[in-house]
Design a protein around this motif. Structure first.
Motif, mmCIF file in Angstrom:
data_model
loop_
_atom_site.group_PDB
_atom_site.id
_atom_site.type_symbol
_atom_site.label_atom_id
_atom_site.label_comp_id
_atom_site.label_asym_id
_atom_site.label_seq_id
_atom_site.Cartn_x
_atom_site.Cartn_y
_atom_site.Cartn_z
ATOM 1 N N PHE A 16 4.852 3.712 16.017
ATOM 2 C CA PHE A 16 5.424 4.408 17.168
ATOM 3 C C PHE A 16 5.226 3.586 18.434
ATOM 4 O O PHE A 16 4.287 2.792 18.532
ATOM 5 C CB PHE A 16 4.732 5.759 17.370
ATOM 6 C CG PHE A 16 4.793 6.647 16.170
ATOM 7 C CD1 PHE A 16 5.846 7.529 15.999
ATOM 8 C CD2 PHE A 16 3.798 6.598 15.196
ATOM 9 C CE1 PHE A 16 5.916 8.354 14.882
ATOM 10 C CE2 PHE A 16 3.857 7.412 14.075
ATOM 11 C CZ PHE A 16 4.919 8.296 13.917
ATOM 12 N N VAL A 17 6.083 3.821 19.400
ATOM 13 C CA VAL A 17 5.886 3.296 20.739
ATOM 14 C C VAL A 17 5.452 4.483 21.586
ATOM 15 O O VAL A 17 6.073 5.559 21.531
ATOM 16 C CB VAL A 17 7.178 2.663 21.305
ATOM 17 C CG1 VAL A 17 6.965 2.229 22.754
ATOM 18 C CG2 VAL A 17 7.605 1.488 20.446
ATOM 19 N N ILE A 18 4.352 4.294 22.335
ATOM 20 C CA ILE A 18 3.858 5.391 23.170
ATOM 21 C C ILE A 18 3.814 4.967 24.636
ATOM 22 O O ILE A 18 3.698 3.792 24.965
ATOM 23 C CB ILE A 18 2.463 5.879 22.715
ATOM 24 C CG1 ILE A 18 1.437 4.760 22.781
ATOM 25 C CG2 ILE A 18 2.538 6.474 21.316
ATOM 26 C CD1 ILE A 18 0.008 5.227 22.567
ATOM 27 N N TYR A 19 3.891 5.968 25.481
ATOM 28 C CA TYR A 19 3.828 5.775 26.930
ATOM 29 C C TYR A 19 2.595 6.494 27.445
ATOM 30 O O TYR A 19 2.332 7.630 27.060
ATOM 31 C CB TYR A 19 5.083 6.361 27.583
ATOM 32 C CG TYR A 19 5.035 6.370 29.090
ATOM 33 C CD1 TYR A 19 5.259 5.192 29.807
ATOM 34 C CD2 TYR A 19 4.752 7.528 29.789
ATOM 35 C CE1 TYR A 19 5.203 5.183 31.191
ATOM 36 C CE2 TYR A 19 4.700 7.534 31.176
ATOM 37 C CZ TYR A 19 4.928 6.364 31.870
ATOM 38 O OH TYR A 19 4.864 6.353 33.242
ATOM 39 N N ASN A 20 1.821 5.832 28.319
ATOM 40 C CA ASN A 20 0.634 6.428 28.915
ATOM 41 C C ASN A 20 0.985 6.906 30.319
ATOM 42 O O ASN A 20 1.375 6.109 31.172
ATOM 43 C CB ASN A 20 -0.517 5.422 28.974
ATOM 44 C CG ASN A 20 -1.744 6.034 29.588
ATOM 45 O OD1 ASN A 20 -1.844 6.172 30.800
ATOM 46 N ND2 ASN A 20 -2.686 6.428 28.750
ATOM 47 N N VAL A 26 2.982 0.844 28.048
ATOM 48 C CA VAL A 26 3.754 1.120 26.842
ATOM 49 C C VAL A 26 3.109 0.305 25.732
ATOM 50 O O VAL A 26 2.796 -0.875 25.916
ATOM 51 C CB VAL A 26 5.231 0.709 27.035
ATOM 52 C CG1 VAL A 26 6.008 0.870 25.748
ATOM 53 C CG2 VAL A 26 5.859 1.529 28.159
ATOM 54 N N LYS A 27 2.886 0.928 24.570
ATOM 55 C CA LYS A 27 2.154 0.247 23.496
ATOM 56 C C LYS A 27 2.700 0.695 22.146
ATOM 57 O O LYS A 27 3.028 1.860 21.965
ATOM 58 C CB LYS A 27 0.670 0.610 23.598
ATOM 59 C CG LYS A 27 -0.180 0.248 22.393
ATOM 60 C CD LYS A 27 -1.175 -0.805 22.722
ATOM 61 C CE LYS A 27 -2.175 -1.014 21.607
ATOM 62 N NZ LYS A 27 -2.022 -2.218 20.899
ATOM 63 N N GLU A 28 2.758 -0.243 21.222
ATOM 64 C CA GLU A 28 3.108 0.095 19.847
ATOM 65 C C GLU A 28 1.815 0.408 19.097
ATOM 66 O O GLU A 28 0.835 -0.334 19.208
ATOM 67 C CB GLU A 28 3.822 -1.060 19.156
ATOM 68 C CG GLU A 28 4.239 -0.717 17.736
ATOM 69 C CD GLU A 28 4.955 -1.854 17.050
ATOM 70 O OE1 GLU A 28 6.179 -1.982 17.249
ATOM 71 O OE2 GLU A 28 4.279 -2.616 16.324
ATOM 72 N N VAL A 29 1.811 1.520 18.371
ATOM 73 C CA VAL A 29 0.655 1.910 17.565
ATOM 74 C C VAL A 29 1.135 2.233 16.152
ATOM 75 O O VAL A 29 2.308 2.527 15.941
ATOM 76 C CB VAL A 29 -0.096 3.132 18.165
ATOM 77 C CG1 VAL A 29 -0.674 2.802 19.522
ATOM 78 C CG2 VAL A 29 0.797 4.354 18.237
#
Length: 146
Positions: A16-20, A26-29
């Motif tokens: 997933f790509v998430i936004y903080n 933005v980070k892929e986890v």
């Protein structure tokens, strides 16, 4: 709870790509391979609609788990849960107890008190240990929060 991370893209294969919301990062986890079944069970978050989308609770143990622990964002890596939070008389953080019994003083004064207190804690179970630490630190003018 306040929303911190949001999934902005599902790339498949538990990636997933998430936004903080705090940092704008933005980070892929990726869900850890050993936590896929736990991730799939969303029932433990029914009453926590704004919790991190990767937080899960194991019903058998009651423990909370980060299902993307291996690829978690830096903000999560920097965060450390505490078992006990110790504040001085002015309300400033003076130290913490992490995990089982890891005592981390932020001041030399609290470090000295810890050295004094340590021998009195031998042989206590977790509940007794917490009570003894809280009692000792409270008597020394600290405020302790569990």
């Amino acid at each position: 709870m306040q929303l911190v991370h949001a999934i902005t893209e599902d790339r498949g294969n538990y990636t997933f790509v998430i936004y903080n919301y705090y940092s704008g990062d933005v980070k892929e986890v990726r869900v850890d391979a050993d936590k896929i079944a736990l991730y799939e069970d969303r029932s433990s978050l029914e009453n926590l609609p704004q919790a991190c989308p990767f937080l899960r609770f194991d019903r058998e143990t009651g423990k909370a788990w980060c299902t993307v622990h291996l690829t978690r964002p830096d903000i999560c890596r920097d965060y450390c849960c505490w078992r006990l939070l110790i504040r001085d008389a002015q309300g400033r953080r003076a130290g913490r107890v992490l995990y089982q019994r890891t005592f981390l003083p932020d001041t030399t004064e609290l470090g000295g008190l810890w050295e004094e207190m340590k021998p009195t804690l031998n042989g206590l179970d977790d509940r007794e240990w917490d009570k003894a630490v809280i009692r000792f630190l409270t008597a020394a003018g600290y405020r302790v929060r569990q």
